[in-house]
Motif scaffolding. Structure first.
Motif, PDB file in Angstrom:
ATOM      1  N   TYR A   1     -35.003  28.764  -7.722  1.00 15.91           N
ATOM      2  CA  TYR A   1     -34.733  28.834  -6.405  1.00 15.91           C
ATOM      3  C   TYR A   1     -33.151  29.432  -6.310  1.00 15.91           C
ATOM      4  CZ  TYR A   1     -34.278  27.466  -1.341  1.00 15.91           C
ATOM      5  OH  TYR A   1     -33.991  27.665  -0.226  1.00 15.91           O
ATOM      6  N   PHE A   2     -33.147  30.767  -5.568  1.00 16.15           N
ATOM      7  CA  PHE A   2     -31.934  31.657  -5.525  1.00 16.15           C
ATOM      8  C   PHE A   2     -31.865  32.138  -4.161  1.00 16.15           C
ATOM      9  CE2 PHE A   2     -29.815  35.581  -6.522  1.00 16.15           C
ATOM     10  CZ  PHE A   2     -28.786  35.295  -7.008  1.00 16.15           C
ATOM     11  N   LEU A   3     -30.859  31.867  -3.650  1.00 23.24           N
ATOM     12  CA  LEU A   3     -30.307  32.645  -2.282  1.00 23.24           C
ATOM     13  C   LEU A   3     -31.431  32.264  -1.224  1.00 23.24           C
ATOM     14  CD1 LEU A   3     -28.649  35.531  -3.285  1.00 23.24           C
ATOM     15  CD2 LEU A   3     -27.700  33.676  -2.568  1.00 23.24           C
ATOM     16  N   GLY A   4     -32.262  31.142  -1.280  1.00 23.43           N
ATOM     17  CA  GLY A   4     -33.015  31.085  -0.081  1.00 23.43           C
ATOM     18  C   GLY A   4     -34.537  31.556  -0.589  1.00 23.43           C
ATOM     19  N   ARG A   5     -34.829  32.033  -1.615  1.00 24.84           N
ATOM     20  CA  ARG A   5     -35.888  32.599  -2.272  1.00 24.84           C
ATOM     21  C   ARG A   5     -36.423  31.821  -3.530  1.00 24.84           C
ATOM     22  NH1 ARG A   5     -38.224  35.878   1.713  1.00 24.84           N
ATOM     23  NH2 ARG A   5     -36.379  37.307   2.533  1.00 24.84           N
TER      24      ARG A   5
ATOM     25  N   ILE B   1     -22.651  41.100 -14.623  1.00 28.53           N
ATOM     26  CA  ILE B   1     -22.812  39.833 -15.398  1.00 28.53           C
ATOM     27  C   ILE B   1     -23.226  40.060 -16.778  1.00 28.53           C
ATOM     28  CG2 ILE B   1     -22.906  38.297 -13.343  1.00 28.53           C
ATOM     29  CD1 ILE B   1     -25.735  37.877 -13.949  1.00 28.53           C
ATOM     30  N   GLY B   2     -23.596  41.232 -17.178  1.00 25.63           N
ATOM     31  CA  GLY B   2     -24.011  41.354 -18.688  1.00 25.63           C
ATOM     32  C   GLY B   2     -25.413  41.043 -18.763  1.00 25.63           C
ATOM     33  N   LEU B   3     -26.338  41.320 -17.897  1.00 22.97           N
ATOM     34  CA  LEU B   3     -27.670  41.202 -17.896  1.00 22.97           C
ATOM     35  C   LEU B   3     -28.487  42.576 -18.007  1.00 22.97           C
ATOM     36  CD1 LEU B   3     -28.651  38.123 -15.785  1.00 22.97           C
ATOM     37  CD2 LEU B   3     -28.703  38.164 -18.071  1.00 22.97           C
ATOM     38  N   SER B   4     -29.585  42.529 -18.608  1.00 18.99           N
ATOM     39  CA  SER B   4     -30.394  43.746 -18.357  1.00 18.99           C
ATOM     40  C   SER B   4     -31.516  43.556 -17.313  1.00 18.99           C
ATOM     41  CB  SER B   4     -31.289  43.941 -19.579  1.00 18.99           C
ATOM     42  OG  SER B   4     -32.156  44.982 -19.504  1.00 18.99           O
ATOM     43  N   VAL B   5     -31.641  44.782 -16.511  1.00 19.13           N
ATOM     44  CA  VAL B   5     -32.615  44.691 -15.632  1.00 19.13           C
ATOM     45  C   VAL B   5     -33.778  44.425 -15.945  1.00 19.13           C
ATOM     46  CG1 VAL B   5     -33.503  46.034 -13.524  1.00 19.13           C
ATOM     47  CG2 VAL B   5     -30.988  46.316 -14.570  1.00 19.13           C
ATOM     48  N   HIS B   6     -34.265  44.607 -17.135  1.00 15.67           N
ATOM     49  CA  HIS B   6     -35.423  44.786 -17.541  1.00 15.67           C
ATOM     50  C   HIS B   6     -35.750  43.223 -18.127  1.00 15.67           C
ATOM     51  CE1 HIS B   6     -36.065  48.906 -16.596  1.00 15.67           C
ATOM     52  NE2 HIS B   6     -35.065  49.015 -17.490  1.00 15.67           N
TER      53      HIS B   6
ATOM     54  N   LEU C   1     -33.065  33.493 -17.621  1.00 14.53           N
ATOM     55  CA  LEU C   1     -31.904  32.964 -17.122  1.00 14.53           C
ATOM     56  C   LEU C   1     -31.495  31.685 -17.395  1.00 14.53           C
ATOM     57  CD1 LEU C   1     -32.088  34.847 -13.629  1.00 14.53           C
ATOM     58  CD2 LEU C   1     -30.389  35.468 -15.470  1.00 14.53           C
ATOM     59  N   ASP C   2     -30.149  31.472 -17.654  1.00 14.84           N
ATOM     60  CA  ASP C   2     -29.923  30.005 -17.569  1.00 14.84           C
ATOM     61  C   ASP C   2     -29.164  29.568 -16.595  1.00 14.84           C
ATOM     62  OD1 ASP C   2     -27.546  31.467 -18.319  1.00 14.84           O
ATOM     63  OD2 ASP C   2     -26.858  30.180 -20.260  1.00 14.84           O
TER      64      ASP C   2
ATOM     65  N   LEU D   1     -25.633  30.853 -11.398  1.00 11.12           N
ATOM     66  CA  LEU D   1     -24.370  30.547 -10.792  1.00 11.12           C
ATOM     67  C   LEU D   1     -23.653  31.526 -10.542  1.00 11.12           C
ATOM     68  CD1 LEU D   1     -23.381  28.074  -9.254  1.00 11.12           C
ATOM     69  CD2 LEU D   1     -22.189  27.390 -11.678  1.00 11.12           C
ATOM     70  N   LYS D   2     -23.244  32.503 -11.744  1.00  9.66           N
ATOM     71  CA  LYS D   2     -22.468  33.532 -11.446  1.00  9.66           C
ATOM     72  C   LYS D   2     -23.170  34.651 -10.721  1.00  9.66           C
ATOM     73  CE  LYS D   2     -20.648  33.770 -16.321  1.00  9.66           C
ATOM     74  NZ  LYS D   2     -20.982  34.659 -17.636  1.00  9.66           N
ATOM     75  N   LEU D   3     -24.334  34.803 -10.757  1.00 16.82           N
ATOM     76  CA  LEU D   3     -24.922  35.804  -9.958  1.00 16.82           C
ATOM     77  C   LEU D   3     -24.796  35.280  -8.403  1.00 16.82           C
ATOM     78  CD1 LEU D   3     -26.685  38.480 -10.426  1.00 16.82           C
ATOM     79  CD2 LEU D   3     -28.650  37.285 -10.638  1.00 16.82           C
ATOM     80  N   SER D   4     -25.249  34.286  -8.154  1.00 15.45           N
ATOM     81  CA  SER D   4     -25.092  33.643  -6.907  1.00 15.45           C
ATOM     82  C   SER D   4     -23.670  33.814  -6.298  1.00 15.45           C
ATOM     83  CB  SER D   4     -25.680  32.232  -6.601  1.00 15.45           C
ATOM     84  OG  SER D   4     -24.867  31.518  -7.363  1.00 15.45           O
ATOM     85  N   ARG D   5     -22.632  33.382  -7.031  1.00  9.39           N
ATOM     86  CA  ARG D   5     -21.189  33.495  -6.872  1.00  9.39           C
ATOM     87  C   ARG D   5     -20.849  34.956  -6.460  1.00  9.39           C
ATOM     88  NH1 ARG D   5     -18.252  29.421 -10.472  1.00  9.39           N
ATOM     89  NH2 ARG D   5     -18.891  27.396  -9.754  1.00  9.39           N
ATOM     90  N   LEU D   6     -21.329  35.957  -7.510  1.00  6.91           N
ATOM     91  CA  LEU D   6     -21.075  37.208  -7.254  1.00  6.91           C
ATOM     92  C   LEU D   6     -21.486  37.872  -6.182  1.00  6.91           C
ATOM     93  CD1 LEU D   6     -19.817  39.716  -8.404  1.00  6.91           C
ATOM     94  CD2 LEU D   6     -21.995  40.095  -9.633  1.00  6.91           C
ATOM     95  N   ILE D   7     -22.792  37.640  -5.488  1.00  8.49           N
ATOM     96  CA  ILE D   7     -23.436  37.992  -4.313  1.00  8.49           C
ATOM     97  C   ILE D   7     -22.889  37.524  -3.114  1.00  8.49           C
ATOM     98  CG2 ILE D   7     -25.661  37.889  -3.013  1.00  8.49           C
ATOM     99  CD1 ILE D   7     -27.009  37.990  -5.765  1.00  8.49           C
TER     100      ILE D   7
END
Length: 116
Positions: A3-7, A37-42, A48-49, A54-60
């Motif tokens: 569950y990420f940003l309402g999706r 955040i140092g991830l590959s798009v692929h 994801l841990d 959490l880093k991704l949601s804060r960044l967005i």
């Protein structure tokens, strides 16, 4: 599912594609976010841990307007155009194309009068 940003993001899908599901994030922005955040798009969402999510949601949330907030901004901008009665606002009110498209032969669905 994550569950990420309402999706709900599907675990078996790629991170870049699943981030682009969120309104306001496209493929390019998803790539930039993953790179930040140092991830590959692929890589897959399954990899994801919790700290990365959490880093991704804060960044967005700190840098971008997304989802329902972005929809409110867009509708507010259109309401402002209608309120000041500029050309684009009048075209929005009438339900016609407002970016210079021709209506003589195209835009049949938008040319139909919308009665309120």
């Amino acid at each position: 599912m994550v569950y990420f940003l309402g999706r709900h993001l599907k675990k078996e899908k790629l991170i870049g594609h699943q981030l682009a599901v969120v309104f306001g994030i496209g493929k390019k922005r998803a790539g930039k976010l993953c790179k930040a955040i140092g991830l590959s798009v692929h890589s897959k969402v399954l990899g994801l841990d919790d700290t990365q999510v959490l880093k991704l949601s804060r960044l967005i949330m700190n840098n971008y307007i997304v989802d329902s907030d972005l929809k409110k901004v867009i509708t507010g901008n259109i309401q402002h155009l209608k309120k000041i009665s500029c050309y684009r606002g009048i075209r929005h009110t009438q339900g016609l194309p407002c970016r210079g498209q021709r209506t003589h032969t195209n835009a049949r669905t938008s040319r139909k009068r919308k009665f309120k």
